[in-house]
Design a protein around this motif. Structure first.
Motif, PDB file in Angstrom:
ATOM      1  N   GLY A  92      36.815  34.915  44.344  1.00 27.06           N
ATOM      2  CA  GLY A  92      36.744  36.009  45.309  1.00 27.06           C
ATOM      3  C   GLY A  92      37.853  37.032  45.186  1.00 27.06           C
ATOM      4  O   GLY A  92      37.937  37.956  45.981  1.00 27.06           O
ATOM      5  N   GLY A  93      38.722  36.890  44.202  1.00 22.83           N
ATOM      6  CA  GLY A  93      39.795  37.853  43.979  1.00 22.83           C
ATOM      7  C   GLY A  93      40.860  37.863  45.061  1.00 22.83           C
ATOM      8  O   GLY A  93      41.577  38.834  45.230  1.00 22.83           O
ATOM      9  N   ARG A  94      40.981  36.770  45.777  1.00 20.49           N
ATOM     10  CA  ARG A  94      41.928  36.708  46.912  1.00 20.49           C
ATOM     11  C   ARG A  94      43.389  36.661  46.487  1.00 20.49           C
ATOM     12  O   ARG A  94      44.273  36.906  47.299  1.00 20.49           O
ATOM     13  N   ARG A 101      36.393  43.088  40.179  1.00 19.12           N
ATOM     14  CA  ARG A 101      36.670  42.627  38.814  1.00 19.12           C
ATOM     15  C   ARG A 101      35.815  41.405  38.469  1.00 19.12           C
ATOM     16  O   ARG A 101      35.280  41.296  37.368  1.00 19.12           O
ATOM     17  N   GLU A 102      35.717  40.497  39.408  1.00 17.97           N
ATOM     18  CA  GLU A 102      34.910  39.295  39.191  1.00 17.97           C
ATOM     19  C   GLU A 102      33.435  39.675  39.002  1.00 17.97           C
ATOM     20  O   GLU A 102      32.759  39.146  38.117  1.00 17.97           O
ATOM     21  N   THR A 143      30.387  38.331  45.208  1.00 15.28           N
ATOM     22  CA  THR A 143      31.817  38.221  45.449  1.00 15.28           C
ATOM     23  C   THR A 143      32.421  39.549  45.909  1.00 15.28           C
ATOM     24  O   THR A 143      31.984  40.618  45.478  1.00 15.28           O
ATOM     25  N   SER A 154      35.248  40.560  45.032  1.00 10.75           N
ATOM     26  CA  SER A 154      36.107  41.021  43.946  1.00 10.75           C
ATOM     27  C   SER A 154      35.322  41.877  42.953  1.00 10.75           C
ATOM     28  O   SER A 154      34.424  41.385  42.270  1.00 10.75           O
ATOM     29  N   PRO A 212      42.605  38.007  40.385  1.00  9.14           N
ATOM     30  CA  PRO A 212      41.602  39.007  40.772  1.00  9.14           C
ATOM     31  C   PRO A 212      40.232  38.802  40.117  1.00  9.14           C
ATOM     32  O   PRO A 212      39.248  39.383  40.553  1.00  9.14           O
ATOM     33  N   TRP A 213      40.150  37.983  39.080  1.00  8.08           N
ATOM     34  CA  TRP A 213      38.901  37.776  38.351  1.00  8.08           C
ATOM     35  C   TRP A 213      38.201  36.473  38.724  1.00  8.08           C
ATOM     36  O   TRP A 213      37.243  36.084  38.062  1.00  8.08           O
TER      37      TRP A 213
END
Length: 125
Positions: free
Chosen positions: A35-37, A101-102, A97, A99, A31-32
């Motif tokens: 793209g958190g995919r 988190r990212e 991104t 994400s 997740p970080w």
């Protein structure tokens, strides 16, 4: 002062390298990154991308250290500008991104790193 700024940039690159090593080793940090995919550990393709990031981060660190006049390094000045350009692109991508988190972790880190690289390249002749 420029040498200290370059060392901070290199330290950020080293932190990024350790993060990539953790990803390659299977740490559940999907997740970080990228793209958190991926909710847990990255698949093989994601780990390969993490592995490719390591020499790029190392080269960026060395290019900025060289631009700051680090003894024993005499890289062409354009490599420092390339490292700065890549840092700016990385910061932009981390701000864009999907994400959360990212964005929360890497967007500010990469923005600061781009600023450090910019300082070194602008201040040193």
């Amino acid at each position: 002062m420029t040498a200290q700024i370059a060392h901070l940039f290199a330290l950020g690159c080293l932190a990024g390298i350790f993060f990539q090593i953790a990803l390659i080793a299977g740490a559940p940090l999907g997740p970080w990154t990228q793209g958190g995919r991926h909710p847990g550990a990255l698949p093989l393709s994601g780990r390969a991308l993490a592995a490719l990031s390591i020499p790029v981060l190392a080269a960026q660190a060395l290019a900025i250290l060289s631009a700051a006049g680090f003894p024993g390094l005499d890289w062409p000045r354009w490599t420092g500008w390339a490292a700065l350009g890549l840092s700016v692109v990385t910061a932009a991508l981390n701000h864009l991104t999907p994400s959360a988190r990212e964005r929360a972790v890497w967007a500010p880190v990469t923005l600061v790193m781009a600023g450090l690289a910019a300082y070194v390249m602008i201040v040193t002749p």
